[in-house]
Design a protein around this motif. Sequence first.
Motif, PDB file in Angstrom:
ATOM      1  N   GLU A 110       7.207  50.427  32.603  1.00  6.75           N
ATOM      2  CA  GLU A 110       5.861  49.602  31.939  1.00  6.75           C
ATOM      3  C   GLU A 110       4.551  50.873  32.207  1.00  6.75           C
ATOM      4  N   ALA A 111       4.441  51.109  30.780  1.00  7.89           N
ATOM      5  CA  ALA A 111       2.947  51.870  30.537  1.00  7.89           C
ATOM      6  C   ALA A 111       2.051  50.870  29.935  1.00  7.89           C
ATOM      7  N   ASN A 112       0.502  52.085  30.248  1.00  5.45           N
ATOM      8  CA  ASN A 112      -0.553  51.623  30.670  1.00  5.45           C
ATOM      9  C   ASN A 112      -1.102  52.664  30.271  1.00  5.45           C
ATOM     10  N   CYS A 113      -2.717  52.859  28.845  1.00  6.74           N
ATOM     11  CA  CYS A 113      -3.426  53.512  29.675  1.00  6.74           C
ATOM     12  C   CYS A 113      -4.983  52.970  29.976  1.00  6.74           C
ATOM     13  N   TYR A 114      -5.769  54.455  30.519  1.00 11.18           N
ATOM     14  CA  TYR A 114      -6.769  54.076  30.139  1.00 11.18           C
ATOM     15  C   TYR A 114      -7.484  55.138  29.621  1.00 11.18           C
ATOM     16  N   TRP A 115      -8.206  54.580  28.671  1.00  9.63           N
ATOM     17  CA  TRP A 115      -9.244  54.922  27.424  1.00  9.63           C
ATOM     18  C   TRP A 115     -10.755  54.753  27.627  1.00  9.63           C
ATOM     19  N   MET A 116     -11.248  55.640  27.652  1.00 11.13           N
ATOM     20  CA  MET A 116     -12.954  56.369  27.684  1.00 11.13           C
ATOM     21  C   MET A 116     -13.221  56.616  26.324  1.00 11.13           C
ATOM     22  N   MET A 117     -14.209  55.987  25.770  1.00 11.98           N
ATOM     23  CA  MET A 117     -14.643  55.856  24.950  1.00 11.98           C
ATOM     24  C   MET A 117     -16.047  55.775  24.713  1.00 11.98           C
ATOM     25  N   GLY A 118     -17.346  56.563  24.477  1.00 18.27           N
ATOM     26  CA  GLY A 118     -18.932  56.895  24.345  1.00 18.27           C
ATOM     27  C   GLY A 118     -18.914  57.910  24.636  1.00 18.27           C
ATOM     28  N   LEU A 119     -17.545  59.243  24.220  1.00 15.94           N
ATOM     29  CA  LEU A 119     -18.210  60.266  24.917  1.00 15.94           C
ATOM     30  C   LEU A 119     -18.699  61.120  23.427  1.00 15.94           C
ATOM     31  N   PRO A 120     -19.118  62.445  24.179  1.00 19.96           N
ATOM     32  CA  PRO A 120     -19.681  62.975  23.372  1.00 19.96           C
ATOM     33  C   PRO A 120     -19.116  63.381  21.889  1.00 19.96           C
ATOM     34  N   GLY A 121     -19.951  63.606  20.485  1.00 21.63           N
ATOM     35  CA  GLY A 121     -19.448  63.573  19.466  1.00 21.63           C
ATOM     36  C   GLY A 121     -18.217  61.824  19.423  1.00 21.63           C
ATOM     37  N   THR A 122     -19.205  61.189  19.486  1.00 23.31           N
ATOM     38  CA  THR A 122     -18.182  59.550  18.856  1.00 23.31           C
ATOM     39  C   THR A 122     -19.559  59.092  18.096  1.00 23.31           C
ATOM     40  N   THR A 123     -18.280  58.975  17.016  1.00 24.63           N
ATOM     41  CA  THR A 123     -19.241  58.282  15.438  1.00 24.63           C
ATOM     42  C   THR A 123     -18.145  56.944  15.186  1.00 24.63           C
ATOM     43  N   SER A 124     -18.531  55.677  14.402  1.00 25.97           N
ATOM     44  CA  SER A 124     -18.484  54.760  13.700  1.00 25.97           C
ATOM     45  C   SER A 124     -16.766  55.224  13.584  1.00 25.97           C
ATOM     46  N   LYS A 125     -16.684  56.035  12.953  1.00 24.12           N
ATOM     47  CA  LYS A 125     -15.421  56.720  12.478  1.00 24.12           C
ATOM     48  C   LYS A 125     -14.174  56.431  13.252  1.00 24.12           C
ATOM     49  N   SER A 126     -14.590  57.649  14.943  1.00 28.04           N
ATOM     50  CA  SER A 126     -13.529  57.645  15.589  1.00 28.04           C
ATOM     51  C   SER A 126     -13.653  56.601  16.802  1.00 28.04           C
ATOM     52  N   PHE A 127     -13.998  54.982  17.053  1.00 22.01           N
ATOM     53  CA  PHE A 127     -13.786  53.515  17.544  1.00 22.01           C
ATOM     54  C   PHE A 127     -12.423  53.494  16.543  1.00 22.01           C
ATOM     55  N   ASP A 128     -12.777  53.468  14.942  1.00 24.29           N
ATOM     56  CA  ASP A 128     -11.594  53.413  14.025  1.00 24.29           C
ATOM     57  C   ASP A 128     -10.736  53.926  14.538  1.00 24.29           C
ATOM     58  N   LYS A 129     -10.763  55.134  14.396  1.00 26.83           N
ATOM     59  CA  LYS A 129      -8.995  55.824  15.231  1.00 26.83           C
ATOM     60  C   LYS A 129      -8.365  55.507  16.004  1.00 26.83           C
ATOM     61  N   ASN A 130     -10.188  55.621  18.061  1.00 28.29           N
ATOM     62  CA  ASN A 130      -9.345  54.601  18.711  1.00 28.29           C
ATOM     63  C   ASN A 130      -8.593  53.273  18.362  1.00 28.29           C
ATOM     64  N   ILE A 131      -9.267  52.414  17.671  1.00 29.59           N
ATOM     65  CA  ILE A 131      -8.291  51.254  17.289  1.00 29.59           C
ATOM     66  C   ILE A 131      -6.922  51.051  16.463  1.00 29.59           C
ATOM     67  N   ASN A 132      -7.258  51.923  15.888  1.00 25.46           N
ATOM     68  CA  ASN A 132      -5.926  51.916  15.332  1.00 25.46           C
ATOM     69  C   ASN A 132      -4.321  52.708  16.138  1.00 25.46           C
ATOM     70  N   VAL A 133      -5.197  54.077  16.300  1.00 32.83           N
ATOM     71  CA  VAL A 133      -4.077  54.272  18.013  1.00 32.83           C
ATOM     72  C   VAL A 133      -3.128  53.192  18.895  1.00 32.83           C
ATOM     73  N   ALA A 134      -4.579  52.449  18.831  1.00 32.77           N
ATOM     74  CA  ALA A 134      -4.285  51.759  20.260  1.00 32.77           C
ATOM     75  C   ALA A 134      -3.087  50.773  20.118  1.00 32.77           C
ATOM     76  N   VAL A 135      -3.338  50.060  18.941  1.00 27.17           N
ATOM     77  CA  VAL A 135      -2.440  48.503  18.215  1.00 27.17           C
ATOM     78  C   VAL A 135      -0.890  49.388  17.849  1.00 27.17           C
ATOM     79  N   ARG A 136      -1.466  51.020  17.126  1.00 26.99           N
ATOM     80  CA  ARG A 136      -0.332  51.321  17.199  1.00 26.99           C
ATOM     81  C   ARG A 136       0.694  51.029  18.257  1.00 26.99           C
ATOM     82  N   LEU A 137       0.112  51.680  19.152  1.00 27.02           N
ATOM     83  CA  LEU A 137       1.502  51.731  20.754  1.00 27.02           C
ATOM     84  C   LEU A 137       1.295  50.821  21.056  1.00 27.02           C
TER      85      LEU A 137
END
Length: 476
Positions: free
Chosen positions: A347-374
Amino acid sequence: MNVALIDYETRNFYYCDNETRYLQNVKKAIQFQQNKLKNRDIQRKYRKKYLMPLLTMATYLKRNGINVSYLSLPQDEDLFEETVRAADFVYLWAKTAAYPNVSEIIRRIKINYGVTTILGGYHAMGLPKEVLEDLPELDYACVGESERTLLQLVQGKSLDSIHGIAYRRNGTIIVHSKPDQVEPSELLEPDYSILHGNKKNYRYAIQTTRSCPYRCKYCLYGYYGGSVRNRSIESLERELRQIKEICGSKLDMHILDNIIGYDIEHLKAFSNLVHSLEMNIGFSGDIRAEFLQKPEQVDVLKNLGVRQLFFGFEDADAFCREHAGRYMDEDVLTKALQNLKKYSNIEANCYWMMGLPGTTSKSFDKNINVAVRLIEEGLIESICTDTIYVPRPGSPMFDHAEDFGIRIVDWNWRHYQRSNYMPVYELSTISRQEIRDGLVRFDRAVIDAQLKMLGMSEAYVYDEYQKWAEENGIVI
């Protein structure tokens, strides 16, 4: 000579707001259901913990003729006075979030018992001068690996000759910042005999390799851990025999290596050792997706008995990831997850780390889309509970925060833990509140996707988890 080794276990939820704490508990409740469905040891996560660096240090000191005792606070509080009174030196370990609590313990030791105090761990590594300025009751701070540093100190060697130590001299703080790392032959097994109480009640783990070859700018391991070294098979055998005597042949264990599979031949030798001892261990561990691009790499992990892997993906936004020194793209992660699913039942699990430099509202949308897809594609089972970036003292992103567009605004060290979704900093690209709200949106999307895959309601999984916790005396 008597040395007491002490660590302090922080409680992650102490500094969460109610909404964040609830969402994190829902994620834990989902993991509880997943573990039940997979027939995993659901009690393991809630057993007593120990700190591996201190137990391996205990073995090193004992092999060199030093008497050693160990406490994990607050669980061993009833043994505190007896242990400290008998000690000539007390070495305490602190992560940044635990530092305020550990500093109070240091004051208590010095005032009540007059024992020599030494602070190690990540906070002291990152801020050796500052902890000595902050704590008059602290005698020494250790920078990096501490086995040789501590041994030479308690043996009375000249401070000028000891590497990796900070101390006061004539009102001036002197820092020897380059630690003296131990040789591979000196990487010893932890001494489980010094644990207190019923040893079957502990949560066992194993470390086959020390340090990390990478230099991610948000992390400390690669900067303070020294070069990557493998433990000898003989040392690993001694440890597994200890564990077999305590727990029997069948158990679940986490491999504490920063990266499983960095040295594939050493991993094969470890696998052969486990089988030769006739142990049935369900391993979990952390891995980089770069090490699972070939089917044969999956086969080695499968043969070892690995059942769960945790991938450090960090952030789905390429700019945020690369700016932090984490050079891996989404396709590499996807291929690794696909290989795992195609060639094994791991089984696979992921560590996620958001709020890194360069973060924007759009980058949160990107993270949500990728995580949900996986999750929806069945490539990952879960995302680990705490997903916020925290600037760690000693890492480039803390020491040179402004160069990364980070402005630290909260200096309460208790807030420097990944369960606290209100960041201790602000970015030039997004506000603190927007980061916090983005993390909550991410959690909510992940929870909904996981519940859909399980075919269960949020109320059901939360109530079942809460009921089980109450029956077993576990505070969630």
